[in-house]
Write a protein that holds these residues in place. Structure first.
Motif, PDB file in Angstrom:
ATOM      1  N   GLU A 288      99.164  31.020 -18.612  1.00 46.38           N
ATOM      2  CA  GLU A 288      99.250  29.864 -19.113  1.00 46.38           C
ATOM      3  C   GLU A 288     100.417  28.222 -19.088  1.00 46.38           C
ATOM      4  O   GLU A 288     100.716  27.850 -19.932  1.00 46.38           O
ATOM      5  CB  GLU A 288      99.342  30.466 -21.210  1.00 46.38           C
ATOM      6  N   MET A 289     101.469  29.724 -19.019  1.00 45.39           N
ATOM      7  CA  MET A 289     103.289  28.956 -18.798  1.00 45.39           C
ATOM      8  C   MET A 289     103.014  27.391 -17.487  1.00 45.39           C
ATOM      9  O   MET A 289     103.991  27.128 -17.121  1.00 45.39           O
ATOM     10  CB  MET A 289     103.903  29.543 -18.250  1.00 45.39           C
ATOM     11  N   LEU A 290     102.069  27.831 -17.209  1.00 52.81           N
ATOM     12  CA  LEU A 290     102.192  27.770 -15.325  1.00 52.81           C
ATOM     13  C   LEU A 290     102.223  25.962 -14.933  1.00 52.81           C
ATOM     14  O   LEU A 290     100.598  25.213 -16.215  1.00 52.81           O
ATOM     15  CB  LEU A 290     101.086  27.991 -14.028  1.00 52.81           C
ATOM     16  N   PRO A 291     102.193  24.729 -14.951  1.00 54.05           N
ATOM     17  CA  PRO A 291     101.617  23.362 -14.408  1.00 54.05           C
ATOM     18  C   PRO A 291     100.121  23.949 -14.725  1.00 54.05           C
ATOM     19  O   PRO A 291      99.831  24.722 -13.251  1.00 54.05           O
ATOM     20  CB  PRO A 291     102.333  22.765 -13.474  1.00 54.05           C
ATOM     21  N   LYS A 292      99.114  22.842 -15.037  1.00 53.77           N
ATOM     22  CA  LYS A 292      98.055  23.698 -15.785  1.00 53.77           C
ATOM     23  C   LYS A 292      97.121  23.421 -13.792  1.00 53.77           C
ATOM     24  O   LYS A 292      96.172  23.599 -13.749  1.00 53.77           O
ATOM     25  CB  LYS A 292      97.222  21.946 -15.882  1.00 53.77           C
ATOM     26  N   ASP A 293      98.104  22.294 -12.899  1.00 52.30           N
ATOM     27  CA  ASP A 293      96.985  22.499 -11.391  1.00 52.30           C
ATOM     28  C   ASP A 293      97.272  23.025 -10.462  1.00 52.30           C
ATOM     29  O   ASP A 293      96.906  23.529  -9.753  1.00 52.30           O
ATOM     30  CB  ASP A 293      97.717  20.749 -11.039  1.00 52.30           C
ATOM     31  N   LEU A 294      98.570  24.411 -10.910  1.00 52.83           N
ATOM     32  CA  LEU A 294      98.400  25.347 -10.440  1.00 52.83           C
ATOM     33  C   LEU A 294      97.702  26.789 -10.635  1.00 52.83           C
ATOM     34  O   LEU A 294      97.409  28.115 -10.215  1.00 52.83           O
ATOM     35  CB  LEU A 294      99.524  25.310 -10.382  1.00 52.83           C
ATOM     36  N   VAL A 295      96.816  26.676 -11.866  1.00 54.51           N
ATOM     37  CA  VAL A 295      96.318  27.757 -12.060  1.00 54.51           C
ATOM     38  C   VAL A 295      94.804  27.560 -11.565  1.00 54.51           C
ATOM     39  O   VAL A 295      95.147  28.766 -11.265  1.00 54.51           O
ATOM     40  CB  VAL A 295      95.568  27.650 -13.872  1.00 54.51           C
ATOM     41  N   GLY A 296      94.032  27.019 -11.162  1.00 61.41           N
ATOM     42  CA  GLY A 296      93.267  27.045 -10.597  1.00 61.41           C
ATOM     43  C   GLY A 296      91.949  28.471 -11.345  1.00 61.41           C
ATOM     44  O   GLY A 296      91.811  28.648 -12.751  1.00 61.41           O
ATOM     45  N   ASN A 297      91.887  29.250 -10.307  1.00 64.24           N
ATOM     46  CA  ASN A 297      91.078  30.579 -10.903  1.00 64.24           C
ATOM     47  C   ASN A 297      91.726  31.477 -11.055  1.00 64.24           C
ATOM     48  O   ASN A 297      91.418  32.656 -11.016  1.00 64.24           O
ATOM     49  CB  ASN A 297      89.606  30.896  -9.903  1.00 64.24           C
ATOM     50  N   LEU A 298      92.841  31.497 -11.131  1.00 60.48           N
ATOM     51  CA  LEU A 298      93.396  31.927 -11.514  1.00 60.48           C
ATOM     52  C   LEU A 298      92.789  34.112 -12.575  1.00 60.48           C
ATOM     53  O   LEU A 298      93.483  34.941 -12.666  1.00 60.48           O
ATOM     54  CB  LEU A 298      95.141  32.956 -11.808  1.00 60.48           C
ATOM     55  N   GLN A 315     105.191  25.717  -1.509  1.00 57.96           N
ATOM     56  CA  GLN A 315     104.054  26.152  -1.942  1.00 57.96           C
ATOM     57  C   GLN A 315     104.531  27.281  -2.689  1.00 57.96           C
ATOM     58  O   GLN A 315     104.463  28.332  -2.678  1.00 57.96           O
ATOM     59  CB  GLN A 315     103.031  25.997  -0.758  1.00 57.96           C
ATOM     60  N   PRO A 316     103.365  27.147  -4.168  1.00 53.61           N
ATOM     61  CA  PRO A 316     103.853  28.288  -5.505  1.00 53.61           C
ATOM     62  C   PRO A 316     102.208  29.474  -4.353  1.00 53.61           C
ATOM     63  O   PRO A 316     101.555  28.752  -4.063  1.00 53.61           O
ATOM     64  CB  PRO A 316     103.275  27.382  -6.118  1.00 53.61           C
ATOM     65  N   TYR A 317     102.931  30.349  -5.032  1.00 51.96           N
ATOM     66  CA  TYR A 317     101.466  31.577  -4.475  1.00 51.96           C
ATOM     67  C   TYR A 317     101.464  32.786  -5.420  1.00 51.96           C
ATOM     68  O   TYR A 317     102.430  32.949  -5.904  1.00 51.96           O
ATOM     69  CB  TYR A 317     101.788  32.290  -3.072  1.00 51.96           C
ATOM     70  N   ALA A 318     100.763  33.633  -5.506  1.00 50.58           N
ATOM     71  CA  ALA A 318     100.303  34.589  -6.344  1.00 50.58           C
ATOM     72  C   ALA A 318      99.696  35.745  -5.260  1.00 50.58           C
ATOM     73  O   ALA A 318      99.144  35.730  -4.361  1.00 50.58           O
ATOM     74  CB  ALA A 318      99.323  34.683  -7.413  1.00 50.58           C
ATOM     75  N   TRP A 319     100.278  37.111  -5.852  1.00 54.85           N
ATOM     76  CA  TRP A 319     100.180  38.581  -5.022  1.00 54.85           C
ATOM     77  C   TRP A 319      98.671  38.562  -4.992  1.00 54.85           C
ATOM     78  O   TRP A 319      99.037  38.871  -6.755  1.00 54.85           O
ATOM     79  CB  TRP A 319     101.274  39.132  -4.983  1.00 54.85           C
ATOM     80  N   VAL A 320      97.725  39.023  -4.840  1.00 52.09           N
ATOM     81  CA  VAL A 320      96.493  39.007  -5.666  1.00 52.09           C
ATOM     82  C   VAL A 320      95.684  40.304  -4.527  1.00 52.09           C
ATOM     83  O   VAL A 320      95.544  39.926  -3.893  1.00 52.09           O
ATOM     84  CB  VAL A 320      95.238  38.324  -5.871  1.00 52.09           C
TER      85      VAL A 320
END
Length: 621
Positions: A288-298, A315-320
């Motif tokens: 919820e703290m992220l900018p909305k356009d970065l949330v996607g399907n997280l 580029q922002p990224y996540a480890w999944v």
């Protein structure tokens, strides 16, 4: 002085001198040994008791009608090179290399499947698997695993053969000269012809197992039926599991570790039910703290999400699930406003550039002007049901201090949270929380630690002082420390143990690295100089050829002495191996072995993530 014993069955099998085995005068008195290595010998031995089950008169057993033989296979679980069958009067050694495993097992099948004759094995697991895989014998009956028998009598699982003989007061065979060869048993017993002296020593050991029958059966009494039923159940279980030793925890005995087959036969109602893992992460707070356009399907991937990375200009990224997932559309880059949004949401950082939000950790990267140019948002989790794999360590060894070792991301902190909650149900537990990662930020500790109290540490350099303050002012029975990393914290831990405070703590690395780490090895009783036992520390690489000879060996000797370890038990965790843990019980012996460049003994526990069943095996590390 040596004398010879003819190893034969009187008048029935030829007494070829090659089959005679010399008995060293220094050996214990034992039955003669007959090596069966030809088809003719095999055909003749089929007619003898105990192999001919159609015979009306049985020559083995006592006047009470109890029939028993001892069996040992060499090369298990992957191969079978020799099968020893010992009665009171003689030990047979079947050469499976010459005769073929299936041929020998076909000869022994009637005996192995006859419930009327007790087959004594020591450590049935590997034997049952090997006989099924290599010999086609999948229905062993009438078995008695002497490890289960000794567990029934003493409560100790996986007792060694030597320990069993000590407990029973049996004389032992000296096999010290075999120790090096045993590292490569396949090479040793695959030889043809078999070395007679080695065969004799091994035969003597099996004979000792046969001779232990009387005392063992007297001690067991009527409970022998329980042990035999448990042993037959073990045969079926290990064939399905590939030889793994399944364990459970005995609720009636403070969750003492037990072999599941034995406890099910004794008191099935006291078998602790497997606890399913329940993961709680509330990662939505971070998303919820992220900018909305970065949330996607997280939001759909939170169960496997570990970190979110925001670096300015990248580029922002996540480890999944161990893979990098890019965030945002197209060539979206992280801007200063994206970082400011998150920082404002958490209210800024402390001097250590960290902020704990519930159980999550947000960390900052700054440039030389002290501006924040990067964020790491790490997902903190609470997992219930995870610590049940060490229930015996927590409740049956209730005075033992436990040190969890592992690299970053191996799950040490997550496990400590649940351990804290479980111990706080019955003990006065206090957490020394340096960065609030165990119990979360805020004055009220997170619900996942239960009744445990928490003392915050303002700065990492003050952790040792807070540990001592906690001990002196609040008299905890159990003190929990997330990470011990400095020598003054080692000293504080030792002071707490001297005051009979049980410690639950974590440190980075594995056991071998800890032994080599000057600042922390005091945790396991290794200090420099002074009086005490001087050990040689061996460093460098060792290579072994087929003859198991050590080459290219370099040594560096350092004056060290061993004192009583601060921690009694070590649990090693590995990243991405959340269902396999290594446990070191005898820390002092393990330390000595590591310093001398040798392997040490550890226990490995493996949990089935679907059923929750736990398997255990001993390993040399």
């Amino acid at each position: 002085h040596q004398h010879s014993t003819i190893a034969s069955v009187s008048g029935t099998i030829d007494t070829d001198p090659d089959n005679r085995v010399a008995l060293n005068s220094n050996s214990i008195d034992s039955a003669p040994t007959q090596i069966i290595e030809t088809s003719e010998q095999l055909d003749k031995v089929k007619l003898l008791d105990p192999f001919n089950r159609s015979k009306q008169v049985n020559s083995i057993g006592d006047n009470d009608g109890d029939n028993a033989v001892a069996i040992d296979c060499k090369g298990v679980p992957d191969n079978i090179f020799l099968i020893f069958v010992a009665t009171r009067s003689i030990t047979y050694a079947f050469d499976c290399v010459k005769l073929g495993v299936t041929t020998v097992c076909e000869t022994l099948k009637d005996l192995l499947m006859d419930a009327g004759v007790t087959k004594m094995f020591h450590d049935l697991h590997s034997h049952a698997v090997a006989l099924a895989r290599n010999g086609g014998v999948k229905h062993l009956r009438g078995t008695l695993d002497t490890q289960l028998a000794m567990e029934f009598l003493t409560g100790k699982i996986q007792m060694s053969f030597t320990q069993m003989l000590d407990k029973l007061g049996q004389e032992q065979v000296q096999t010290r000269y075999l120790r090096k060869e045993r590292r490569d048993e396949d090479f040793l017993f695959a030889k043809s012809p078999l070395p007679a002296d080695i065969v004799k020593k091994e035969a003597d050991s099996v004979s000792l197992l046969a001779n232990a029958k009387d005392k063992l059966f007297i001690l067991l009494g009527d409970a022998r039926n329980i042990v035999q039923r448990a042993s037959d159940s073990r045969v079926l279980a290990v064939i399905d599991s590939g030889g793994a030793h399944q364990i459970c925890f005995d609720v009636a005995k403070s969750h003492a570790i037990s072999s599941i087959e034995l406890l099910r036969e004794q008191r099935p109602e006291d078998v602790a039910a497997p606890t399913p893992l329940k993961i709680s992460d509330d990662a939505a707070v971070l998303i919820e703290m992220l900018p909305k356009d970065l949330v996607g399907n997280l939001g759909e991937l939170t169960s496997k999400l570990t970190d979110i990375i925001l670096d300015k200009g990248r580029q922002p990224y996540a480890w999944v699930n161990k893979y990098r997932k890019m965030l945002g559309q197209g060539n979206r880059r992280v801007e200063s406003s994206d970082i400011e949004k998150v920082v404002n949401g958490i209210g800024g950082f402390e001097t250590d550039n960290r902020r704990i939000l519930e159980l999550h950790r947000i960390s900052a990267i700054r440039n030389r002007q002290f501006d924040i140019i990067g964020l790491t948002m790490h997902v903190g989790r609470h997992i219930s049901g995870n610590a049940t794999m060490i229930s015996d360590l927590l409740f049956n060894h209730c005075s033992k201090s436990i040190l969890f070792l592992g690299e970053s991301g191996s799950g040490k902190t997550t496990l400590i949270r649940e351990v804290t909650q479980l111990l706080a149900e019955c003990s006065n537990v206090c957490i020394v929380d340096t960065v609030n990662e165990i119990a979360g930020d805020g004055d009220l500790p997170h619900a996942c630690v239960g009744f445990a109290r928490r003392m915050m540490v303002r700065h990492v350099n003050e952790q040792a002082d807070v540990m001592i303050e906690c001990m002196q002012n609040h008299a905890p029975e159990v003190m929990v420390v997330d990470n011990i990393g400095f020598s003054n914290e080692v000293d504080a831990a030792r002071m707490c143990r001297l005051r009979d405070v049980r410690l639950i703590a974590a440190a980075h690395g594995d056991f071998r690295k800890l032994v080599k780490e000057p600042k922390l090895r005091g945790l396991i009783g290794v200090v420099e100089g002074g009086d005490g036992e001087i050990l040689n520390e061996t460093q460098g690489q060792s290579e072994f050829d087929n003859n198991d000879k050590r080459r290219n060996h370099t040594q560096k000797t350092e004056a060290l002495r061993t004192i009583t370890p601060i921690f009694d038990i070590i649990v090693e965790l590995k990243r991405n191996c959340h269902h396999q843990w290594r446990i070191v019980f005898d820390i002092a012996s393990a330390v000595e072995n590591v310093l001398q460049g040798q392997l040490f003994t550890a226990q490995r526990r493996i949990r089935d993530p679907l059923t929750g069943t736990i398997k255990v095996e001993l390993e040399r590390v």
